[in-house]
Design a protein around this motif. Structure first.
Motif, PDB file in Angstrom:
ATOM      1  N   HIS A 112      -3.385  -0.206   2.982  1.00 18.29           N
ATOM      2  CA  HIS A 112      -4.262   1.156   2.017  1.00 18.29           C
ATOM      3  C   HIS A 112      -4.548   0.520   1.221  1.00 18.29           C
ATOM      4  O   HIS A 112      -4.372   0.079   0.338  1.00 18.29           O
ATOM      5  N   ILE A 113      -5.461   1.233   0.981  1.00 17.29           N
ATOM      6  CA  ILE A 113      -6.051   1.356  -0.670  1.00 17.29           C
ATOM      7  C   ILE A 113      -5.315   1.989  -1.598  1.00 17.29           C
ATOM      8  O   ILE A 113      -5.456   3.184  -1.366  1.00 17.29           O
ATOM      9  N   CYS A 114      -5.802   1.617  -2.443  1.00 20.43           N
ATOM     10  CA  CYS A 114      -5.007   2.474  -4.017  1.00 20.43           C
ATOM     11  C   CYS A 114      -5.946   2.260  -5.523  1.00 20.43           C
ATOM     12  O   CYS A 114      -6.885   1.588  -4.635  1.00 20.43           O
ATOM     13  N   ASN A 115      -6.669   2.886  -6.423  1.00 23.32           N
ATOM     14  CA  ASN A 115      -7.192   3.030  -7.687  1.00 23.32           C
ATOM     15  C   ASN A 115      -7.250   1.855  -8.062  1.00 23.32           C
ATOM     16  O   ASN A 115      -5.850   1.176  -8.413  1.00 23.32           O
ATOM     17  N   ASP A 116      -7.963   1.563  -8.868  1.00 24.64           N
ATOM     18  CA  ASP A 116      -7.361   0.877 -10.176  1.00 24.64           C
ATOM     19  C   ASP A 116      -6.793   1.442 -11.914  1.00 24.64           C
ATOM     20  O   ASP A 116      -7.110   0.627 -12.794  1.00 24.64           O
ATOM     21  N   LEU A 117      -6.689   2.214 -11.408  1.00 27.15           N
ATOM     22  CA  LEU A 117      -6.250   3.036 -12.421  1.00 27.15           C
ATOM     23  C   LEU A 117      -3.929   3.448 -12.833  1.00 27.15           C
ATOM     24  O   LEU A 117      -4.016   3.926 -13.841  1.00 27.15           O
ATOM     25  N   GLY A 118      -3.837   2.615 -11.784  1.00 30.19           N
ATOM     26  CA  GLY A 118      -2.645   2.806 -11.254  1.00 30.19           C
ATOM     27  C   GLY A 118      -1.829   4.413 -11.499  1.00 30.19           C
ATOM     28  O   GLY A 118      -0.557   4.551 -10.742  1.00 30.19           O
ATOM     29  N   GLY A 119      -3.179   5.423 -10.899  1.00 31.10           N
ATOM     30  CA  GLY A 119      -2.412   6.407  -9.614  1.00 31.10           C
ATOM     31  C   GLY A 119      -1.672   6.664  -8.617  1.00 31.10           C
ATOM     32  O   GLY A 119      -2.595   5.507  -7.644  1.00 31.10           O
ATOM     33  N   TRP A 120      -1.083   6.797  -8.513  1.00 32.15           N
ATOM     34  CA  TRP A 120      -0.350   7.390  -7.202  1.00 32.15           C
ATOM     35  C   TRP A 120       0.288   8.629  -6.590  1.00 32.15           C
ATOM     36  O   TRP A 120       1.156   9.188  -6.965  1.00 32.15           O
ATOM     37  N   GLY A 121      -0.228   9.363  -5.924  1.00 23.68           N
ATOM     38  CA  GLY A 121      -0.366  10.858  -5.983  1.00 23.68           C
ATOM     39  C   GLY A 121      -0.444  11.490  -4.808  1.00 23.68           C
ATOM     40  O   GLY A 121      -0.513  13.212  -5.031  1.00 23.68           O
ATOM     41  N   LYS A 122      -1.785  11.366  -4.507  1.00 26.54           N
ATOM     42  CA  LYS A 122      -2.570  12.029  -3.224  1.00 26.54           C
ATOM     43  C   LYS A 122      -2.830  11.064  -1.849  1.00 26.54           C
ATOM     44  O   LYS A 122      -3.071  10.073  -2.001  1.00 26.54           O
ATOM     45  N   GLY A 123      -3.152  11.452  -0.928  1.00 24.76           N
ATOM     46  CA  GLY A 123      -3.603  11.071   0.154  1.00 24.76           C
ATOM     47  C   GLY A 123      -3.203  10.536   0.623  1.00 24.76           C
ATOM     48  O   GLY A 123      -1.333  10.690   0.856  1.00 24.76           O
ATOM     49  N   PHE A 124      -2.607   9.315   1.631  1.00 24.37           N
ATOM     50  CA  PHE A 124      -2.350   8.731   2.776  1.00 24.37           C
ATOM     51  C   PHE A 124      -1.192   7.515   1.901  1.00 24.37           C
ATOM     52  O   PHE A 124       0.512   7.957   2.303  1.00 24.37           O
ATOM     53  N   VAL A 125      -1.359   7.323   0.296  1.00 22.62           N
ATOM     54  CA  VAL A 125       0.104   6.798   0.137  1.00 22.62           C
ATOM     55  C   VAL A 125       1.441   8.131  -0.509  1.00 22.62           C
ATOM     56  O   VAL A 125       2.566   7.459   0.359  1.00 22.62           O
ATOM     57  N   LEU A 126       0.817   9.220  -0.048  1.00 23.15           N
ATOM     58  CA  LEU A 126       2.231  10.410  -0.391  1.00 23.15           C
ATOM     59  C   LEU A 126       3.186  10.550   1.108  1.00 23.15           C
ATOM     60  O   LEU A 126       4.534   9.877   1.158  1.00 23.15           O
ATOM     61  N   ALA A 127       2.372   9.685   2.188  1.00 27.70           N
ATOM     62  CA  ALA A 127       2.960   9.504   3.866  1.00 27.70           C
ATOM     63  C   ALA A 127       3.591   8.849   3.747  1.00 27.70           C
ATOM     64  O   ALA A 127       4.985   8.177   3.883  1.00 27.70           O
ATOM     65  N   ILE A 128       2.988   7.212   2.879  1.00 26.46           N
ATOM     66  CA  ILE A 128       4.357   5.601   2.794  1.00 26.46           C
ATOM     67  C   ILE A 128       5.582   6.307   1.783  1.00 26.46           C
ATOM     68  O   ILE A 128       6.355   5.502   2.013  1.00 26.46           O
ATOM     69  N   SER A 129       4.991   7.176   0.783  1.00 22.13           N
ATOM     70  CA  SER A 129       6.352   7.093  -0.555  1.00 22.13           C
ATOM     71  C   SER A 129       7.188   7.829   0.438  1.00 22.13           C
ATOM     72  O   SER A 129       8.299   7.644  -0.324  1.00 22.13           O
ATOM     73  N   LYS A 130       6.904   9.132   2.144  1.00 22.23           N
ATOM     74  CA  LYS A 130       7.631   9.706   1.849  1.00 22.23           C
ATOM     75  C   LYS A 130       8.683   8.732   2.935  1.00 22.23           C
ATOM     76  O   LYS A 130       9.899   9.071   3.199  1.00 22.23           O
ATOM     77  N   ARG A 131       8.646   7.793   3.426  1.00 19.03           N
ATOM     78  CA  ARG A 131       9.213   6.540   4.194  1.00 19.03           C
ATOM     79  C   ARG A 131      10.092   5.659   3.386  1.00 19.03           C
ATOM     80  O   ARG A 131      10.697   5.001   3.457  1.00 19.03           O
ATOM     81  N   TRP A 132       9.187   5.044   2.545  1.00 17.38           N
ATOM     82  CA  TRP A 132       9.867   3.816   1.682  1.00 17.38           C
ATOM     83  C   TRP A 132       9.627   3.842   0.139  1.00 17.38           C
ATOM     84  O   TRP A 132       8.147   4.872  -0.210  1.00 17.38           O
ATOM     85  N   LYS A 133       9.822   3.633  -0.650  1.00 14.26           N
ATOM     86  CA  LYS A 133       9.713   4.343  -1.887  1.00 14.26           C
ATOM     87  C   LYS A 133       9.201   2.652  -2.717  1.00 14.26           C
ATOM     88  O   LYS A 133       8.279   2.784  -4.166  1.00 14.26           O
ATOM     89  N   LYS A 134       9.753   1.850  -2.073  1.00 12.10           N
ATOM     90  CA  LYS A 134       9.042   0.127  -2.814  1.00 12.10           C
ATOM     91  C   LYS A 134       8.437   0.190  -3.126  1.00 12.10           C
ATOM     92  O   LYS A 134       7.592  -0.020  -3.949  1.00 12.10           O
ATOM     93  N   PRO A 135       6.795   0.412  -1.856  1.00 18.48           N
ATOM     94  CA  PRO A 135       5.869   0.252  -2.703  1.00 18.48           C
ATOM     95  C   PRO A 135       5.117   0.827  -3.447  1.00 18.48           C
ATOM     96  O   PRO A 135       4.147   0.054  -4.117  1.00 18.48           O
ATOM     97  N   GLU A 136       5.499   1.740  -3.777  1.00 21.52           N
ATOM     98  CA  GLU A 136       4.990   3.043  -5.130  1.00 21.52           C
ATOM     99  C   GLU A 136       4.839   1.965  -6.105  1.00 21.52           C
ATOM    100  O   GLU A 136       5.006   1.872  -7.039  1.00 21.52           O
ATOM    101  N   ASN A 137       7.349   1.942  -6.293  1.00 21.76           N
ATOM    102  CA  ASN A 137       7.628   1.722  -7.047  1.00 21.76           C
ATOM    103  C   ASN A 137       7.390  -0.010  -7.822  1.00 21.76           C
ATOM    104  O   ASN A 137       6.704  -0.193  -8.462  1.00 21.76           O
ATOM    105  N   GLU A 138       6.596  -1.097  -6.826  1.00 18.47           N
ATOM    106  CA  GLU A 138       6.291  -2.073  -6.448  1.00 18.47           C
ATOM    107  C   GLU A 138       4.644  -2.027  -7.272  1.00 18.47           C
ATOM    108  O   GLU A 138       4.242  -2.321  -7.982  1.00 18.47           O
ATOM    109  N   TYR A 139       3.324  -0.643  -6.632  1.00 15.10           N
ATOM    110  CA  TYR A 139       2.287  -0.793  -7.534  1.00 15.10           C
ATOM    111  C   TYR A 139       2.227  -0.312  -9.201  1.00 15.10           C
ATOM    112  O   TYR A 139       1.695  -0.805  -9.983  1.00 15.10           O
ATOM    113  N   ARG A 140       3.311   0.615  -9.508  1.00 15.20           N
ATOM    114  CA  ARG A 140       3.604   0.985 -10.770  1.00 15.20           C
ATOM    115  C   ARG A 140       3.958  -0.286 -11.630  1.00 15.20           C
ATOM    116  O   ARG A 140       3.205  -0.154 -12.327  1.00 15.20           O
ATOM    117  N   LYS A 141       4.900  -1.108 -11.112  1.00 13.35           N
ATOM    118  CA  LYS A 141       5.248  -2.710 -11.627  1.00 13.35           C
ATOM    119  C   LYS A 141       4.039  -2.910 -12.197  1.00 13.35           C
ATOM    120  O   LYS A 141       3.694  -3.707 -12.985  1.00 13.35           O
TER     121      LYS A 141
END
Length: 156
Positions: A24-53
């Motif tokens: 999936h596509i992420c932005n270059d601002l470190g923002g994670w909170g809209k769109g497909f990423v929400l479906a990912i975060s509902k299932r697993w916390k790790k992709p968001e945590n690793e992206y933010r890190k």
């Protein structure tokens, strides 16, 4: 050359056998909170945590870079930075950056071959990023399919 296999299903729950990477596509601002990423975060916390890190470390956190995160046995999520900011600029150019998406998918094709994995995705870049599938599809053909990676695209 392989063809894209289109499925009517949930891209966060790929139904094929063997190793799978959800891209999936992420932005270059470190923002994670809209769109497909929400479906990912509902299932697993790790992709968001690793992206933010990754964003905080700022190492290789640039357009065209990817991050592969293991989430289950035989299943990874690929965070791809293919979007500049989150809204269109003053000239109306949407956040999608096709050349960055191409770099990401080229890198992903090598990872997928190494992991012997198929790649699963929604119609990447076509939601909030403002991209057009007519632009994305040929990029998938030039990268993943050309490198003989199986690709599954999900329409929810």
């Amino acid at each position: 050359m392989k063809k894209i296999i289109y499925l009517k299903s949930d891209a966060t729950n790929p139904q094929t056998e063997g190793n799978k990477i959800i891209a999936h596509i992420c932005n270059d601002l470190g923002g994670w909170g809209k769109g497909f990423v929400l479906a990912i975060s509902k299932r697993w916390k790790k992709p968001e945590n690793e992206y933010r890190k990754w964003f905080q470390d700022a190492e290789n956190f640039n357009l065209g870079e990817i991050q592969i995160v293991p989430v289950e046995e035989n299943l990874w999520v690929c965070n791809m930075i293919g979007q500049h900011k989150t809204i269109a600029n003053s000239k109306g150019i949407p956040p999608i950056r096709y050349e960055a998406v191409e770099k990401c998918l080229e890198k992903l094709s090598h990872k997928a071959l190494k992991l012997n994995a198929g790649v699963h995705m929604p119609r990447i870049g076509c939601g909030l990023a403002g991209g057009k599938w007519e632009e994305i599809e040929p990029i998938i053909e030039r990268t993943l399919l050309k490198n003989n990676v199986e690709v599954f695209v999900y329409d929810f």
